[in-house]
Scaffold this active site. Structure first.
Site, mmCIF file in Angstrom:
data_model
loop_
_atom_site.group_PDB
_atom_site.id
_atom_site.type_symbol
_atom_site.label_atom_id
_atom_site.label_comp_id
_atom_site.label_asym_id
_atom_site.label_seq_id
_atom_site.Cartn_x
_atom_site.Cartn_y
_atom_site.Cartn_z
ATOM 1 C CD GLU A 484 -2.671 1.655 0.325
ATOM 2 O OE1 GLU A 484 -2.792 0.921 -0.662
ATOM 3 O OE2 GLU A 484 -3.247 2.754 0.428
ATOM 4 C CD GLU A 491 -3.050 5.363 -5.859
ATOM 5 O OE1 GLU A 491 -2.827 5.320 -4.631
ATOM 6 O OE2 GLU A 491 -4.181 5.287 -6.340
ATOM 7 C CG HIS A 507 13.842 -14.926 -3.860
ATOM 8 N ND1 HIS A 507 14.620 -16.054 -3.977
ATOM 9 C CD2 HIS A 507 13.353 -14.931 -2.597
ATOM 10 C CE1 HIS A 507 14.578 -16.728 -2.830
ATOM 11 N NE2 HIS A 507 13.823 -16.055 -1.970
HETATM 12 C C1 F6R Z 1 -5.730 3.633 -4.610
HETATM 13 C C2 F6R Z 1 -7.144 3.502 -4.852
HETATM 14 C C3 F6R Z 1 -7.610 2.393 -5.725
HETATM 15 C C4 F6R Z 1 -8.904 1.788 -5.152
HETATM 16 C C5 F6R Z 1 -9.477 0.747 -6.116
HETATM 17 C C6 F6R Z 1 -10.729 0.096 -5.566
HETATM 18 O O1 F6R Z 1 -5.430 4.717 -3.799
HETATM 19 O O2 F6R Z 1 -7.946 4.278 -4.378
HETATM 20 O O3 F6R Z 1 -6.637 1.418 -5.888
HETATM 21 O O4 F6R Z 1 -8.629 1.217 -3.916
HETATM 22 O O5 F6R Z 1 -9.775 1.351 -7.339
HETATM 23 O O6 F6R Z 1 -11.714 1.039 -5.317
HETATM 24 P P1 F6R Z 1 -12.906 0.767 -4.322
HETATM 25 O O7 F6R Z 1 -12.347 0.616 -2.962
HETATM 26 O O8 F6R Z 1 -13.806 1.941 -4.473
HETATM 27 O O9 F6R Z 1 -13.546 -0.512 -4.784
#
Ligand code: F6R
Length: 613
Positions: A484, A491, A507
């Site tokens: 994360e 991002e 690895h």
């Molecule tokens: C990263 C982010 C995305 C969401 C993913 C799922 O910061 O926000 O990776 O986690 O698109 O989105 P939800 O949780 O709305 O299903």
């Protein structure tokens, strides 16, 4: 993903449409446009780039009218360009359409329409919709029937706003697969892809259901199914406070949301621990002890950040309950569903509740007889409506594209699920549960401690943001944290970043390490050898001259001489440490992005709610 707004009322529509679109900017977009109905007919303005460009265009060439639709486009079919931006018109310029989703059979429809003489302007899938409606309309149907007939021919997903020049007081909306809400005001009505667009304008909403169509004017909303049968309109109060869609003095929504985390977690703790017979898992449709005991398996499905939360959930559920737990990416599970069935609890984790791949996974599991549960932040979302049991993360609207408070709320929610399952299955003693309860209540203060170190973390980010690439290493409960942390960094700061299970470094990724590469090491103290193994991995990085940033349990000075930078965080039990560690990584990514001068709330290419496959 694309944002849609629509308005019919007594006020000039342009300003309201632009205001709504601005509040949807967080979804990500590359072009924008509006169409209005005026006495003289239908007019349209669109342009590439930010809404400011559209604003300028409209300032120089204004549009009057009290009925209109607006759109921010996130390109899927066809590059970002004025001609590809929405609204799209039919050949005669009488019908305008804005669309979120993908019409999957558009090539086949386009070929058919071109053969019938239609001339297309854009490369988009959307443009088939106005042409199809026009074709059905000129075949002699009334307009509503023409829209229905056109939609029946469209495969894929859509939320649509539609104008017809022949009906100057109304607009139409339709939904299949992509979310759309109708907002009810006094002598005015709206549509929007998401609540923040209309939060300040209306007190009641109607969630358009799958395969429903709406005919909307200033004074009236009519709903229909695709067969043309009228459907009752059932408004619900809008419960979000309007200020939750504002930045509240923070420089960005993301920073505001990072700082909201102690409050979000505290209120989650209160609503799940301080209830008779607590802890409680699901707010709606909770499982009784017999149902928990009957379970053979839990399968978690999600995407992106929520997937990393699910990885954490698997570790915790397996540690506490003895259940067998699988974690699936929505985009993979839908095409390769593993073994799931009536004895599986299929638990979807999603901030928005609208992620197309997660929903597809849920529908696949439903077809196999699973009980569907959800951890979700948005009441009324498709996921919530399709689930048997729901745990609301109640984090409030998450506007920053990069998820922060939703993630920690998901981790906390998974803790409640694991504790309830473990208790019901006889795997957790009352004493152990009381200890969990006690330690959980420290978490919000522990997060405050990390937030208070914001300046120190900003100084660390300022030293490292220019590196070519960065690595994030963690083990066991902090392996998902490493994933994360790396995702947050790439991002918003656009620095290449990879999260790894620390034992995997040798690895392959160890080849990347040199004196320019920051390596963020999550070195939480554990009660077993995992901590020592992590320290060994840090030594391996040191031996390759990597620039070590160590996140350590407060009071641990073992790495002071090795790490270039140390970020101490409160010492919590290992299972709770991801909650504090990830906040440090959110801040690190945040300040790296700021040092790079990036647009943090609107990172390039990203969409907040990924409603297409
Ligand atoms: C990263 C982010 C995305 C969401 C993913 C799922 O910061 O926000 O990776 O986690 O698109 O989105 P939800 O949780 O709305 O299903």
């Amino acid at each position: 993903m694309c944002g849609i707004v629509g308005y019919a009322g007594r006020r000039p529509a342009t300003a309201l449409l632009l205001d709504g679109l601005r509040r949807l900017e967080y979804r990500g977009y590359d072009s924008a446009g509006v169409a209005l109905l005026e006495a003289g007919g239908l007019t349209c303005r669109k342009t590439v780039g930010r809404l400011d460009n559209l604003d300028k265009l409209l300032a120089g060439d204004p549009l009057a009218g009290r009925v209109g639709i607006g759109h921010t486009r996130w390109a899927t079919h066809g590059e970002p360009s004025t001609v590809n931006s929405h609204p799209h018109l039919d050949g005669a310029g009488r019908i305008a359409v804005v669309h979120n989703g993908i019409i999957e059979n558009y090539q086949e429809l386009r070929a058919e329409l071109e053969a019938r003489g239609c001339v297309f302007q854009s490369q988009t899938d959307t443009e088939v919709v106005p042409h199809l409606i026009a074709a059905e309309w000129t075949a002699g149907r009334d307009f509503l029937a023409a829209v229905r007939a056109a939609l029946v021919r469209c495969r894929g997903a859509y939320a649509l706003g539609i104008l017809n020049a022949a009906e100057p007081d109304v607009f139409y909306a339709a939904r299949k697969g992509s979310p759309l809400i109708i907002g009810l005001g006094a002598e005015e009505n709206f549509i929007a892809s998401d609540v923040p667009a209309i939060l300040k304008q209306v007190a009641e909403v109607v969630y358009l259901e799958e395969d429903q169509l709406a005919r909307i004017s200033a004074d009236c909303i009519e709903l229909f199914d695709l067969a043309g049968q009228a459907v009752p309109v059932q408004p619900q109060p809008l419960t979000l406070a309007a200020e939750s869609a504002d930045r509240a003095g923070f420089e960005t929504f993301m920073l505001k949301e990072i700082h909201e985390q102690p409050r979000v977690l505290r209120s989650l703790l209160e609503s799940h621990l301080d209830v008779p017979g607590g802890p409680r898992a699901f707010d709606r449709g909770d499982l009784d002890p017999a149902a928990w005991r009957a379970l053979k398996q839990v399968t978690l499905v999600s995407c992106g950040t929520a997937y990393y939360a699910a990885l954490y959930g698997r570790l915790l559920l397996e540690r506490l309950t003895g259940l067998s737990v699988a974690v699936e990416l929505g985009s993979e599970f839908r095409y390769a569903p593993g073994k799931v069935g009536p004895e599986t609890l299929f638990l979807a984790v999603s901030q928005s509740g609208e992620t197309a791949d997660t929903l597809a996974g849920v529908r696949c599991a439903r077809a196999r007889g699973c009980r569907i549960a959800a951890i979700c932040n948005v009441d009324g979302s498709t996921l919530v409506r399709e689930s048997d049991a729901v745990l609301f993360t109640h984090a409030g609207p998450e506007i920053g594209v990069a998820s922060t408070k939703a993630y920690t709320a998901q981790l906390m929610s998974l803790i409640f699920v694991a504790l309830c399952a473990a208790r019901a299955r006889g795997e957790l003693t009352a004493d152990a549960l009381a200890e969990w309860d006690r330690e959980l209540r420290h978490v919000p203060d522990a997060l405050h401690y990390v937030l208070n170190r914001g300046e120190a973390i900003a100084a660390i980010a300022a030293k490292h943001y220019e590196g070519p690439s960065s690595l994030y290493l963690g083990r066991r409960f902090n392996y998902p944290t490493a994933l994360e942390g790396a995702l947050k960094n790439k991002e918003i700061s656009y620095q290449h970043a990879e999260g790894y299970a620390a034992g995997e470094m040798k690895h392959g990724p160890i080849a990347l390490i040199n004196e320019y590469v920051p390596v963020v090491c999550l070195c939480t103290r554990t009660e077993d050898e995992v901590y020592e193994k992590m320290i060994s991995n840090v030594r391996e990085v040191e031996a390759r001259h990597g620039r070590i940033i160590a996140v350590v349990s407060e009071g641990d000075h073992q790495l002071d001489d090795v790490a270039e930078d140390v970020i101490p965080v409160p010492a919590l039990r290992e299972e709770l440490s991801p909650l504090v560690n990830v906040v440090a990584l959110q801040l690190l990514a945040y300040y790296a992005a700021r040092a790079r001068g990036n647009d943090i709330d609107k990172p390039r290419n990203l969409a907040k709610s990924v409603t297409v496959e």
